[in-house]
Design an enzyme around this catalytic site. Structure first.
Site, PDB file in Angstrom:
ATOM      1  N   TYR A   1       2.108  -8.075   3.147  1.00 27.40           N
ATOM      2  CA  TYR A   1       2.244  -9.311   2.371  1.00 27.40           C
ATOM      3  C   TYR A   1       2.076 -10.520   3.282  1.00 27.40           C
ATOM      4  O   TYR A   1       1.248 -11.399   3.016  1.00 27.40           O
ATOM      5  CB  TYR A   1       3.607  -9.390   1.669  1.00 27.40           C
ATOM      6  CG  TYR A   1       3.878 -10.772   1.136  1.00 27.40           C
ATOM      7  CD1 TYR A   1       4.735 -11.640   1.803  1.00 27.40           C
ATOM      8  CD2 TYR A   1       3.214 -11.225   0.005  1.00 27.40           C
ATOM      9  CE1 TYR A   1       4.943 -12.934   1.334  1.00 27.40           C
ATOM     10  CE2 TYR A   1       3.420 -12.509  -0.471  1.00 27.40           C
ATOM     11  CZ  TYR A   1       4.286 -13.361   0.208  1.00 27.40           C
ATOM     12  OH  TYR A   1       4.476 -14.641  -0.248  1.00 27.40           O
TER      13      TYR A   1
ATOM     14  N   LYS B   1      -1.087 -13.574   3.663  1.00 23.89           N
ATOM     15  CA  LYS B   1      -0.966 -15.034   3.655  1.00 23.89           C
ATOM     16  C   LYS B   1      -1.622 -15.630   4.902  1.00 23.89           C
ATOM     17  O   LYS B   1      -2.289 -16.660   4.837  1.00 23.89           O
ATOM     18  CB  LYS B   1       0.508 -15.446   3.588  1.00 23.89           C
ATOM     19  CG  LYS B   1       1.196 -15.120   2.273  1.00 23.89           C
ATOM     20  CD  LYS B   1       0.547 -15.859   1.100  1.00 23.89           C
ATOM     21  CE  LYS B   1       1.277 -15.574  -0.198  1.00 23.89           C
ATOM     22  NZ  LYS B   1       0.644 -16.232  -1.363  1.00 23.89           N
TER      23      LYS B   1
ATOM     24  N   SER C   1       3.546 -19.283   2.854  1.00 25.77           N
ATOM     25  CA  SER C   1       4.927 -18.819   3.033  1.00 25.77           C
ATOM     26  C   SER C   1       5.354 -19.010   4.478  1.00 25.77           C
ATOM     27  O   SER C   1       4.530 -18.951   5.398  1.00 25.77           O
ATOM     28  CB  SER C   1       5.002 -17.317   2.676  1.00 25.77           C
ATOM     29  OG  SER C   1       6.223 -16.765   3.082  1.00 25.77           O
TER      30      SER C   1
HETATM   31  P1  NAD Z   1       5.515 -14.533  -9.459  1.00 29.71           P
HETATM   32  O1  NAD Z   1       5.194 -13.099  -9.321  1.00 29.71           O
HETATM   33  O2  NAD Z   1       6.616 -14.955 -10.346  1.00 29.71           O
HETATM   34  O3  NAD Z   1       4.199 -15.345  -9.918  1.00 29.71           O
HETATM   35  C1  NAD Z   1       2.906 -14.921  -9.565  1.00 29.71           C
HETATM   36  C2  NAD Z   1       2.072 -14.937 -10.845  1.00 29.71           C
HETATM   37  O4  NAD Z   1       0.744 -14.559 -10.528  1.00 29.71           O
HETATM   38  C3  NAD Z   1       2.594 -13.960 -11.900  1.00 29.71           C
HETATM   39  O5  NAD Z   1       2.705 -14.625 -13.138  1.00 29.71           O
HETATM   40  C4  NAD Z   1       1.516 -12.866 -11.941  1.00 29.71           C
HETATM   41  O6  NAD Z   1       1.373 -12.333 -13.255  1.00 29.71           O
HETATM   42  C5  NAD Z   1       0.287 -13.639 -11.511  1.00 29.71           C
HETATM   43  N1  NAD Z   1      -0.749 -12.828 -10.869  1.00 29.71           N
HETATM   44  C6  NAD Z   1      -0.584 -11.909  -9.877  1.00 29.71           C
HETATM   45  N2  NAD Z   1      -1.788 -11.419  -9.504  1.00 29.71           N
HETATM   46  C7  NAD Z   1      -2.722 -12.047 -10.272  1.00 29.71           C
HETATM   47  C8  NAD Z   1      -4.131 -11.970 -10.370  1.00 29.71           C
HETATM   48  N3  NAD Z   1      -4.836 -11.127  -9.610  1.00 29.71           N
HETATM   49  N4  NAD Z   1      -4.776 -12.768 -11.261  1.00 29.71           N
HETATM   50  C9  NAD Z   1      -4.061 -13.620 -12.051  1.00 29.71           C
HETATM   51  N5  NAD Z   1      -2.715 -13.734 -12.025  1.00 29.71           N
HETATM   52  C10 NAD Z   1      -2.067 -12.951 -11.136  1.00 29.71           C
HETATM   53  O7  NAD Z   1       5.751 -15.076  -7.968  1.00 29.71           O
HETATM   54  P2  NAD Z   1       6.279 -16.509  -7.481  1.00 29.71           P
HETATM   55  O8  NAD Z   1       7.617 -16.311  -6.861  1.00 29.71           O
HETATM   56  O9  NAD Z   1       6.100 -17.511  -8.547  1.00 29.71           O
HETATM   57  O10 NAD Z   1       5.252 -16.807  -6.284  1.00 29.71           O
HETATM   58  C11 NAD Z   1       4.086 -17.557  -6.535  1.00 29.71           C
HETATM   59  C12 NAD Z   1       3.331 -17.662  -5.218  1.00 29.71           C
HETATM   60  O11 NAD Z   1       4.186 -18.222  -4.222  1.00 29.71           O
HETATM   61  C13 NAD Z   1       2.872 -16.305  -4.668  1.00 29.71           C
HETATM   62  O12 NAD Z   1       1.573 -16.464  -4.095  1.00 29.71           O
HETATM   63  C14 NAD Z   1       3.879 -16.005  -3.572  1.00 29.71           C
HETATM   64  O13 NAD Z   1       3.312 -15.212  -2.540  1.00 29.71           O
HETATM   65  C15 NAD Z   1       4.206 -17.380  -3.070  1.00 29.71           C
HETATM   66  N6  NAD Z   1       5.523 -17.461  -2.437  1.00 29.71           N
HETATM   67  C16 NAD Z   1       6.634 -17.088  -3.132  1.00 29.71           C
HETATM   68  C17 NAD Z   1       7.887 -17.150  -2.505  1.00 29.71           C
HETATM   69  C18 NAD Z   1       9.137 -16.718  -3.232  1.00 29.71           C
HETATM   70  O14 NAD Z   1      10.173 -16.510  -2.576  1.00 29.71           O
HETATM   71  N7  NAD Z   1       9.114 -16.610  -4.551  1.00 29.71           N
HETATM   72  C19 NAD Z   1       7.990 -17.611  -1.196  1.00 29.71           C
HETATM   73  C20 NAD Z   1       6.828 -17.985  -0.524  1.00 29.71           C
HETATM   74  C21 NAD Z   1       5.593 -17.901  -1.166  1.00 29.71           C
HETATM   75  C1  WQD Z   2      17.617 -13.496   1.933  1.00 30.88           C
HETATM   76  C2  WQD Z   2      18.813 -12.971   2.685  1.00 30.88           C
HETATM   77  C3  WQD Z   2      18.738 -10.613   3.102  1.00 30.88           C
HETATM   78  C4  WQD Z   2      19.121  -9.312  -1.045  1.00 30.88           C
HETATM   79  C5  WQD Z   2      11.697 -13.065   1.185  1.00 30.88           C
HETATM   80  C6  WQD Z   2      10.340 -12.700   1.696  1.00 30.88           C
HETATM   81  C7  WQD Z   2       9.552 -13.959   1.989  1.00 30.88           C
HETATM   82  C8  WQD Z   2       9.552 -14.866   0.773  1.00 30.88           C
HETATM   83  C9  WQD Z   2      10.952 -15.168   0.315  1.00 30.88           C
HETATM   84  C10 WQD Z   2       7.476 -14.520  -0.386  1.00 30.88           C
HETATM   85  C11 WQD Z   2      18.416 -11.933   3.744  1.00 30.88           C
HETATM   86  C12 WQD Z   2      19.899 -10.972   2.189  1.00 30.88           C
HETATM   87  C13 WQD Z   2      19.003 -10.098   0.089  1.00 30.88           C
HETATM   88  C14 WQD Z   2      20.269  -8.512  -1.226  1.00 30.88           C
HETATM   89  C15 WQD Z   2      21.133  -9.336   0.837  1.00 30.88           C
HETATM   90  N1  WQD Z   2       8.820 -14.296  -0.294  1.00 30.88           N
HETATM   91  N2  WQD Z   2      20.001 -10.112   1.000  1.00 30.88           N
HETATM   92  N3  WQD Z   2      21.241  -8.555  -0.274  1.00 30.88           N
HETATM   93  O1  WQD Z   2      13.955 -11.906   2.984  1.00 30.88           O
HETATM   94  O2  WQD Z   2      14.413 -14.363   3.505  1.00 30.88           O
HETATM   95  O3  WQD Z   2      12.383 -13.739   2.195  1.00 30.88           O
HETATM   96  O4  WQD Z   2      11.599 -13.903   0.041  1.00 30.88           O
HETATM   97  O5  WQD Z   2       6.815 -15.215   0.323  1.00 30.88           O
HETATM   98  O6  WQD Z   2       8.250 -13.596   2.347  1.00 30.88           O
HETATM   99  O7  WQD Z   2      10.497 -11.987   2.902  1.00 30.88           O
HETATM  100  O8  WQD Z   2      14.635 -13.540   1.157  1.00 30.88           O
HETATM  101  O9  WQD Z   2      16.187 -13.322  -0.734  1.00 30.88           O
HETATM  102  O10 WQD Z   2      15.083 -11.215   0.172  1.00 30.88           O
HETATM  103  O11 WQD Z   2      16.872 -12.348   1.489  1.00 30.88           O
HETATM  104  O12 WQD Z   2      22.031  -9.345   1.692  1.00 30.88           O
HETATM  105  O13 WQD Z   2      20.422  -7.760  -2.238  1.00 30.88           O
HETATM  106  O14 WQD Z   2      19.667 -12.285   1.765  1.00 30.88           O
HETATM  107  O15 WQD Z   2      19.108  -9.620   4.043  1.00 30.88           O
HETATM  108  O16 WQD Z   2      19.259 -12.104   4.852  1.00 30.88           O
HETATM  109  P1  WQD Z   2      13.904 -13.333   2.569  1.00 30.88           P
HETATM  110  P2  WQD Z   2      15.677 -12.556   0.433  1.00 30.88           P
END
Ligand code: NAD
Ligand code: WQD
Length: 352
Positions: free
Chosen positions: A149, A153, A124
């Site tokens: 969190y 990572k 991330s």
């Molecule tokens: P998500 O929660 O939709 O998907 C994660 C999946 O992992 C889920 O289906 C959950 O059931 C499964 N899971 C959780 N813990 C588990 C375990 N111990 N064993 C097996 N399965 C497990 O989330 P996502 O948005 O698809 O994110 C996927 C990955 O990408 C995560 O590692 C997250 O940290 C990373 N990531 C997400 C974002 C984002 O904004 N969505 C941004 C950066 C990084």
């Molecule tokens: C985006 C912008 C909020 C909701 C997060 C995690 C990051 C990654 C991606 C896992 C910000 C604003 C949001 C709302 C708002 N996840 N906002 N009203 O915070 O950039 O990143 O998700 O890895 O680790 O921190 O994404 O979508 O939460 O927010 O105004 O109801 O939208 O303040 O400026 P963010 P976000």
């Protein structure tokens, strides 16, 4: 190739599994369904016309992971499984370290036992920390996260770097996602957060579909062009393709792989462009022909005013760059939500 995808029933995992299947890979999804539904697997099959193998299991079950890797003769692993809610991680740090860090260690031990040493890890942009200059570049050192969190990572990336340094047979990519949003254009799979959405676009789509009264914009007085925060939003379909590009790069052998034996490789997956919250709202309204009620609310603790990716390294080394723009992101997000007002697990509606 035979690919094990952990967390493959989740938001990003499901979209990546579709792309893998459509590229001709064989896929085995492992997911404990703690934040997803088994119905996602059926929908993946409907889109890709191929059903991936699916095992409901926890990555922390090292024996089960080892057995799966061995029985499948797995070539590579893509590791999505984990918890991802920043605010929740502050309340439940042990759950996040156990799932994200111990879970990754368990998977790595299983891979070592099964002699599978090609891995794509879901990292991330949060690993850069709050002090990194923008745009974020992969050569920047890992930062200090302000929540468990983000720390989880950083810890896993550090572990992967040490592992690769200790044994050049490992080929590992850390993909640093910026802000993934949107959904597959079919509307069959998409983002389905449990409870109140933390993230911006899922909240907007739930307002649009009538599940939420109005959007709270966290802060309108930042030092940005319109006073709201800037982020690098990336279509989840582009993100999925980034995983295939990384997998291809890691899987090249011998001379063909200029990256081989060079330790952990990190790549930013972003568009290289910052978009404000208000721009997101206005674009969503314009593309989907509706008004999103909102109010400016106090700033959310921990939010940074602006960050986005320098995405040039992935373009140079992976031949990958984002193809889809904000209009496709908001269009596809709404198409998913309008077909699935209550997300997975509830019948689709005729609302299109
Ligand atoms: P998500 O929660 O939709 O998907 C994660 C999946 O992992 C889920 O289906 C959950 O059931 C499964 N899971 C959780 N813990 C588990 C375990 N111990 N064993 C097996 N399965 C497990 O989330 P996502 O948005 O698809 O994110 C996927 C990955 O990408 C995560 O590692 C997250 O940290 C990373 N990531 C997400 C974002 C984002 O904004 N969505 C941004 C950066 C990084
Ligand atoms: C985006 C912008 C909020 C909701 C997060 C995690 C990051 C990654 C991606 C896992 C910000 C604003 C949001 C709302 C708002 N996840 N906002 N009203 O915070 O950039 O990143 O998700 O890895 O680790 O921190 O994404 O979508 O939460 O927010 O105004 O109801 O939208 O303040 O400026 P963010 P976000």
């Amino acid at each position: 190739m035979q690919i094990l995808v952990t967390g493959g029933a989740g938001y990003i995992g499901a979209h990546t599994v579709v792309a893998l299947l459509q590229a001709g890979h064989a896929v085995h999804v492992v997911d404990n369904l703690s934040n997803s539904h088994a119905s996602a697997i059926e929908r993946i099959a409907e889109i890709a016309h191929v059903r991936p193998a699916f095992t409901q299991a926890d990555v922390r079950d090292t024996q089960a992971m080892t057995a799966l890797l061995q029985q499948d003769a797995t070539d590579a692993v893509i590791h999505f499984a984990g918890l991802k809610a920043v605010g929740e991680s502050v309340q439940r740090p042990l759950a996040y370290y156990d799932n994200n860090v111990a879970g990754s260690f368990s998977l790595l031990k299983a891979m070592q036992a099964a002699q599978v040493r090609t891995l794509v890890f879901s990292s991330s942009a949060t690993v850069y920390g709050p002090l990194a200059p923008v745009p974020y570049q992969e050569t920047m050192p890992l930062g200090v996260a302000s929540n468990p969190y983000g720390t989880s990572k950083i810890m896993v990336e550090q572990c992967l770097a040490d592992l690769c340094a200790s044994d050049t047979r490992w080929s590992v990519a850390a993909l640093r996602y910026f802000n993934p949003i949107g959904a597959h254009p079919s509307g069959l799979i998409g983002e389905d957060p449990q409870g109140i959405p933390n993230n911006l676009l899922p909240f907007i789509t739930q307002v649009a579909v009538g599940r939420r009264a109005q959007l709270s914009i966290f802060g309108g007085d930042y030092d940005t062009p319109d006073g709201t925060c800037l982020r690098d939003y990336l279509h989840v379909m582009d993100l999925a393709q980034g995983h295939l590009a990384a997998l291809n790069a890691l899987s090249l052998t011998g001379e063909a792989n200029a990256l081989h034996g060079r330790g952990l490789q990190a790549w930013n997956l972003g568009t290289g462009k910052g978009t404000s919250v208000l721009e997101m709202v206005r674009t969503f309204e314009r593309i989907n022909g509706m008004t999103i009620p909102y109010a400016i609310a106090p700033r959310r603790e921990g939010d940074l005013p602006a960050f986005w990716a320098d995405a040039s390294l992935a373009a140079q080394q992976l031949g990958w760059h984002a193809q889809l723009g904000l209009e496709e992101m908001v269009r596809d997000a709404w198409h998913w939500q309008s077909r699935n007002p209550q997300g997975y697990g509830k019948p689709e509606t005729s609302l299109r």
